[in-house]
Motif scaffolding. Structure first.
Motif, PDB file in Angstrom:
ATOM      1  N   LEU A  68      49.251  38.541  49.656  1.00  0.00           N
ATOM      2  CA  LEU A  68      48.964  38.517  48.234  1.00  0.00           C
ATOM      3  C   LEU A  68      48.485  40.731  48.917  1.00  0.00           C
ATOM      4  O   LEU A  68      48.198  41.035  49.629  1.00  0.00           O
ATOM      5  CB  LEU A  68      47.407  38.486  47.822  1.00  0.00           C
TER       6      LEU A  68
ATOM      7  N   ILE B 200      44.757  36.934  41.959  1.00  0.00           N
ATOM      8  CA  ILE B 200      44.305  36.516  43.131  1.00  0.00           C
ATOM      9  C   ILE B 200      43.570  35.665  43.126  1.00  0.00           C
ATOM     10  O   ILE B 200      43.869  34.476  43.710  1.00  0.00           O
ATOM     11  CB  ILE B 200      42.529  37.551  43.125  1.00  0.00           C
TER      12      ILE B 200
ATOM     13  N   LYS C 228      44.219  39.871  37.873  1.00  0.00           N
ATOM     14  CA  LYS C 228      42.494  38.680  38.428  1.00  0.00           C
ATOM     15  C   LYS C 228      43.407  37.299  38.232  1.00  0.00           C
ATOM     16  O   LYS C 228      42.759  36.794  39.315  1.00  0.00           O
ATOM     17  CB  LYS C 228      42.143  38.375  36.889  1.00  0.00           C
TER      18      LYS C 228
ATOM     19  N   MET D 295      47.630  44.231  47.350  1.00  0.00           N
ATOM     20  CA  MET D 295      46.764  44.767  46.262  1.00  0.00           C
ATOM     21  C   MET D 295      46.934  46.199  46.101  1.00  0.00           C
ATOM     22  O   MET D 295      46.521  47.129  47.032  1.00  0.00           O
ATOM     23  CB  MET D 295      45.510  44.321  45.196  1.00  0.00           C
TER      24      MET D 295
ATOM     25  N   PHE E 212      44.213  45.097  50.476  1.00  0.00           N
ATOM     26  CA  PHE E 212      43.737  46.040  49.489  1.00  0.00           C
ATOM     27  C   PHE E 212      43.789  47.595  49.903  1.00  0.00           C
ATOM     28  O   PHE E 212      43.023  48.412  50.505  1.00  0.00           O
ATOM     29  CB  PHE E 212      42.285  45.459  48.634  1.00  0.00           C
TER      30      PHE E 212
ATOM     31  N   LEU F 266      36.344  35.130  48.168  1.00  0.00           N
ATOM     32  CA  LEU F 266      37.608  35.511  49.321  1.00  0.00           C
ATOM     33  C   LEU F 266      36.542  35.055  50.281  1.00  0.00           C
ATOM     34  O   LEU F 266      37.205  34.439  51.176  1.00  0.00           O
ATOM     35  CB  LEU F 266      38.048  36.844  50.017  1.00  0.00           C
TER      36      LEU F 266
ATOM     37  N   VAL G 168      35.501  40.434  44.531  1.00  0.00           N
ATOM     38  CA  VAL G 168      36.629  39.531  45.194  1.00  0.00           C
ATOM     39  C   VAL G 168      36.120  39.203  46.770  1.00  0.00           C
ATOM     40  O   VAL G 168      37.066  38.433  46.727  1.00  0.00           O
ATOM     41  CB  VAL G 168      37.582  40.808  45.202  1.00  0.00           C
TER      42      VAL G 168
ATOM     43  N   ALA H 285      45.940  38.486  53.473  1.00  0.00           N
ATOM     44  CA  ALA H 285      45.683  40.099  51.982  1.00  0.00           C
ATOM     45  C   ALA H 285      45.188  41.133  52.558  1.00  0.00           C
ATOM     46  O   ALA H 285      44.081  41.685  53.607  1.00  0.00           O
ATOM     47  CB  ALA H 285      45.013  38.815  51.365  1.00  0.00           C
TER      48      ALA H 285
END
Length: 341
Positions: free
Chosen positions: A282, A44, A41, A284, A261, A178, A174, A259
């Motif tokens: 980023l 982010i 967390k 993840m 994910f 964003l 999220v 980013a």
């Protein structure tokens, strides 16, 4: 004195309004309420703070704020089988009705038998035959209509809820966070592009043009009334998985995400591509390690192995080496589903 008081009050009000307007979206309240406090967390929030602060050396211009999300296993539940595969299996009887000869041909014969054990043992080649038969031969509008109709009634066998209700609340948080800070969110999925586009806007707030997926061919023509249509064809144009993901990002988006994910080996190259860019990045990966609230599978960290959304130890090790954040569903998420109390 009254005039002075009025001036001071007006000045104070103006300062307060200015401060509120200048404050980033994340400062008003917890931007990720369904997350537990912890490294994931924090990563982010710190990423968003750094990339949206003009005074920061890590500032990212608005037009470059691109975030890419895998879907199956990253945004919604993908076990015990991908929702689109279930959709295709459910459509087999209609396909056979239109083409009765298929009833005696494998793998359609096995699907019609209803024997779940035999269906589970179907090969990739068999599944491709089923997908080709059930995802083509109709106009793109007809396909979208049928997919939406299925999604309105089909329910997951474990929870008895619509598949679109099985979206991960923390990931929805999220995406909203964003977008509130100027990021454009894209779905980059190995799933069928047209299938995901049928529900992405309503489910995730992501419009069809921001969905990049495995894409099949279409053929331009005319219906019986002379109206121009596109008909879906049984040929694969874009395999949006593994190395296909960064290739599709370049082709369909034209900007490298800052980013990314994901949750499995199919997302590895996408994260590598995103993290290889200049500036703050980023990456993840979601690890499914919560058998009680969802599922536990890996086989990273000794979790059960799986063919659906495989997360091997080698991917976990690479994440640690590359500085990607591994999200523990069990430890990092306060809530998994919106319908949780």
């Amino acid at each position: 004195m009254k005039t002075l008081i009025r001036i001071n009050f007006a000045t104070t009000l103006a300062i307060m309004l200015f401060m509120l307007a200048a404050s980033p979206a994340w400062s008003d309240s917890d931007p990720l309420p369904s997350w537990n406090e912890g490294p994931a967390k924090r990563a982010i929030i710190e990423f968003v703070q750094a990339t949206t602060d003009k005074s920061s050396a890590k500032f990212v211009p608005l037009e470059e704020r691109i975030a890419a999300f895998d879907q199956d296993g990253t945004l919604w539940a993908s076990h015990p089988m991908y929702a689109q595969v279930i959709y295709c299996l459910d459509r087999v009887p209609d396909v056979v009705k239109a083409k009765p000869a298929l009833a005696k041909i494998e793998p359609f014969k096995t699907v019609l038998s209803g024997d779940r054990q035999k269906i589970a043992k179907l090969s990739k080649s068999d599944l491709f035959k089923i997908l080709a038969a059930t995802l083509s031969g109709m106009s793109v509008e007809q396909f979208t209509s049928e997919a939406r109709k299925w999604l309105e009634t089909a329910k997951h066998p474990r929870w008895g809820r619509l598949y679109t209700e099985l979206t991960y609340l923390p990931m929805l948080d999220v995406m909203k966070y964003l977008r509130a800070n100027g990021f454009k969110t894209y779905i980059v999925t190995g799933g069928g592009q047209d299938f995901v586009r049928a529900y992405a806007e309503k489910t995730y707030g992501i419009p069809p043009e921001q969905v990049v997926g495995a894409a099949g061919g279409t053929r331009f023509g005319y219906d019986k009334n002379g109206r121009p249509i596109l008909t879906k064809e049984p040929k694969l144009l874009l395999n949006d998985n593994d190395a296909g993901k960064p290739e599709a990002i370049h082709l369909m988006i034209g900007r490298r995400p800052v980013a990314a994910f994901g949750n499995s080996t199919g997302d590895r190259q996408m994260l590598e591509y995103a993290k290889a860019g200049d500036g703050e990045r980023l990456g993840m990966l979601l690890l499914h390690d919560d058998a009680k609230r969802e599922y536990a599978y890996g086989p990273a960290l000794g979790l059960p192995d799986t063919k659906v959304g495989t997360f091997p130890q080698s991917l976990y090790d690479e994440a640690k080496k590359q500085g990607w954040i591994v999200i523990s569903m069990k430890n990092d998420w306060r809530r998994v589903w919106a319908f949780e109390p």
